[in-house]
Design a protein around this motif. Structure first.
Motif, short mmCIF file in Angstrom:
data_model
loop_
_atom_site.label_atom_id
_atom_site.label_comp_id
_atom_site.label_asym_id
_atom_site.label_seq_id
_atom_site.Cartn_x
_atom_site.Cartn_y
_atom_site.Cartn_z
N ILE A 14 44.43 43.78 31.48
CA ILE A 14 44.37 42.59 32.34
C ILE A 14 43.47 42.87 33.55
N GLU A 15 43.65 44.05 34.11
CA GLU A 15 42.87 44.47 35.27
C GLU A 15 41.38 44.47 34.96
N ARG A 16 41.02 44.92 33.76
CA ARG A 16 39.61 44.99 33.33
C ARG A 16 38.99 43.59 33.28
N VAL A 17 39.75 42.63 32.76
CA VAL A 17 39.26 41.24 32.70
C VAL A 17 39.01 40.72 34.11
N ILE A 18 39.97 40.97 35.00
CA ILE A 18 39.85 40.49 36.39
C ILE A 18 38.61 41.10 37.05
N GLU A 19 38.41 42.38 36.77
CA GLU A 19 37.25 43.09 37.35
C GLU A 19 35.94 42.42 36.90
N ILE A 20 35.86 42.09 35.63
CA ILE A 20 34.63 41.48 35.11
C ILE A 20 34.41 40.10 35.73
N VAL A 21 35.51 39.34 35.85
CA VAL A 21 35.41 38.01 36.48
C VAL A 21 34.83 38.16 37.89
N GLU A 22 35.34 39.14 38.62
CA GLU A 22 34.89 39.33 40.00
C GLU A 22 33.45 39.85 40.06
N THR A 23 33.08 40.70 39.13
CA THR A 23 31.70 41.20 39.07
C THR A 23 30.72 40.04 38.84
N GLY A 33 53.07 34.72 32.10
CA GLY A 33 53.94 33.73 31.47
C GLY A 33 55.04 34.42 30.69
N GLN A 34 55.87 33.61 30.04
CA GLN A 34 56.98 34.17 29.26
C GLN A 34 56.48 35.06 28.13
N ASN A 35 55.44 34.58 27.42
CA ASN A 35 54.97 35.30 26.23
C ASN A 35 53.64 36.02 26.43
N ARG A 36 52.86 35.52 27.36
CA ARG A 36 51.55 36.14 27.56
C ARG A 36 51.02 35.82 28.94
N THR A 37 50.05 36.62 29.37
CA THR A 37 49.41 36.36 30.66
C THR A 37 48.13 35.58 30.40
N ALA A 38 47.84 34.63 31.27
CA ALA A 38 46.55 33.95 31.20
C ALA A 38 45.82 34.21 32.51
N ILE A 39 44.50 34.18 32.45
CA ILE A 39 43.71 34.38 33.66
C ILE A 39 42.77 33.18 33.80
N GLY A 40 42.95 32.43 34.87
CA GLY A 40 42.08 31.28 35.13
C GLY A 40 40.89 31.75 35.93
N ILE A 41 39.72 31.16 35.66
CA ILE A 41 38.52 31.52 36.42
C ILE A 41 38.09 30.31 37.24
N THR A 42 37.90 30.50 38.54
CA THR A 42 37.36 29.43 39.38
C THR A 42 36.15 29.97 40.13
N GLY A 43 35.41 29.05 40.75
CA GLY A 43 34.27 29.46 41.56
C GLY A 43 32.96 29.42 40.78
N ASN A 44 33.04 29.14 39.47
CA ASN A 44 31.83 29.03 38.66
C ASN A 44 31.28 27.61 38.77
N ARG A 45 29.98 27.48 38.90
CA ARG A 45 29.39 26.14 38.96
C ARG A 45 29.19 25.62 37.53
N GLY A 46 28.47 26.37 36.73
CA GLY A 46 28.26 25.95 35.33
C GLY A 46 29.31 26.56 34.45
N PRO A 57 39.33 44.49 24.86
CA PRO A 57 40.68 44.80 24.37
C PRO A 57 41.75 43.99 25.12
N GLY A 58 42.71 43.50 24.38
CA GLY A 58 43.83 42.75 24.99
C GLY A 58 43.56 41.26 25.09
N VAL A 59 42.32 40.82 24.87
CA VAL A 59 42.01 39.39 25.01
C VAL A 59 42.28 38.66 23.69
N ALA A 60 43.09 37.59 23.75
CA ALA A 60 43.36 36.80 22.54
C ALA A 60 42.32 35.70 22.38
N ASP A 61 41.93 35.09 23.52
CA ASP A 61 41.03 33.94 23.42
C ASP A 61 40.36 33.67 24.77
#
Ligand code: PEP
Ligand code: MN
Length: 343
Positions: A14-23, A33-46, A57-61
């Motif tokens: 999860i941390e790796r995904v967050i790092e890439i979003v921030e990069t 969440g109850q069954n899985r974590t989701a990561i929302g991305i904001t701040g993108n224009r396009g 690794p660890g990403v379902a979709d």
């Protein structure tokens, strides 16, 4: 973009995904969440290229979000959010009741109301120290002195304090004395104030604007969440229509609509929603029946002497009866819902 992690994704994945979003220069919002974590991305224009994420690794979709709102959405968090407010919560199995006078007037008035509210089993107390009044000559509230009285109510009765802030200074003060920052109907689209409360760590009770559509209401909540404060409670408090037999028209259909699109708790305010004492209890019953997670009710030890909204205030006795009635309705609704869930 919404990244859905696999149910067994590790904290470092999860941390790796967050790092890439921030990069990439965006903001990551982690929503466990109850069954899985989701990561929302904001701040993108396009749009964001899913290729950045889908093979990690660890990403379902990695899902493109086409709606104008992201963080409030059920896509991000399929199950309902339960928001902690002080030492209680809103959105869980219990019906949340927030009750108290429209405005803090005197110590005696507030304490008399608080005693009845605590006795009824409610966990939250309301009362405005900053009042948004139509006339500049009307009582504007007691300000910080009023907040101090509310803080004493918390000490004495263990009730959690919900109170309105109208500007940034008010937010700082409510953060200091209260447990939940109310943003009133008139400020629902005060975007700089929404961003400001989004930076606080106190839950926010967001009331629907007088003429706000469903999307406008949801996007106002999105403003708060986009700043990192995910603890938002939505409140239907009546809207302006051509109907003039009530102060506002309480739009109960918005409750299931909000529950369909957002994971946030939804409460209703039959006091401002109707403006008339005799309508408050019937509309409170209806609000609970339609699936609201809670109620906010104005109650005054002596409504005819109220400095604000006396016509819609319940007496202590009327309030007690309301609670008896809505408790039964809520039990019935919960039983049905549990039966549907297992059917
Ligand atoms: C209130 O809760 O007293 C109030 C002023 O509410 P609204 O913002 O819904 O009018
Ligand atoms: Mn009021």
């Amino acid at each position: 973009m919404l990244i859905v992690m696999k149910p067994d994704a590790s904290a470092s994945e999860i941390e790796r995904v967050i790092e890439i979003v921030e990069t990439l220069g965006f903001r990551a919002h982690e929503m466990p969440g109850q069954n899985r974590t989701a990561i929302g991305i904001t701040g993108n224009r396009g749009s964001v290229d899913p290729a950045h994420f889908e093979n990690l690794p660890g990403v379902a979709d990695a899902i493109r979000v086409t709606k104008p709102y992201k963080l409030i959405s059920r896509d991000l968090r399929p199950e309902k959010s339960v928001i902690k407010v002080g030492n209680a919560s809103i959105g869980g199995p219990e019906l949340a009741v927030i009750a108290g006078p429209c405005a803090v007037e005197t110590v005696d008035q507030v304490f008399a109301a608080a005693e009845a509210v605590a006795k009824s089993g409610a966990r939250f107390f309301r009362g405005g120290a900053f009042k948004p009044r139509t006339s500049p000559y009307a009582f504007q509230g007691k300000g910080e002195d009023g907040l101090k009285i509310l803080a004493d109510v918390r000490l004495q009765f263990g009730l959690n304090i919900v109170t309105e802030a109208m500007d940034e200074r008010g937010v700082d003060l409510v953060e200091k004395y209260g447990d939940c920052i109310q943003i009133g109907a008139r400020n629902m689209q005060n975007f700089s104030l929404l961003k400001y409360v989004g930076k606080t760590r106190k839950p926010v009770l967001l009331k629907r604007g007088l003429s706000a559509t469903l999307d406008e209401f949801m996007l106002a909540a999105e403003y708060v969440m986009a700043e990192g404060n995910y603890d938002v409670i939505l409140c239907e408090r009546g809207i302006r229509t051509f109907a003039d037999h009530a102060r506002n028209t309480m739009d109960l259909s918005v409750v299931p609509a909000l529950h369909r699109y957002t994971h946030l708790p939804v409460i209703v305010d039959p006091s401002h929603g109707t403006g008339h004492n005799y309508m408050v209890t019937p509309l409170a019953r209806a609000g609970v029946a339609v699936g609201a997670d809670g109620l906010i009710i104005e109650v005054h030890p002596c409504p005819e002497e109220a400095m604000c909204d006396g016509a819609q205030a319940l007496t202590l006795r009327q309030y007690e009866t309301l609670i008896e009635q809505v408790t039964q309705i809520h039990q019935t609704i919960s039983t049905y819902e549990a039966a549907f869930a297992t059917a």
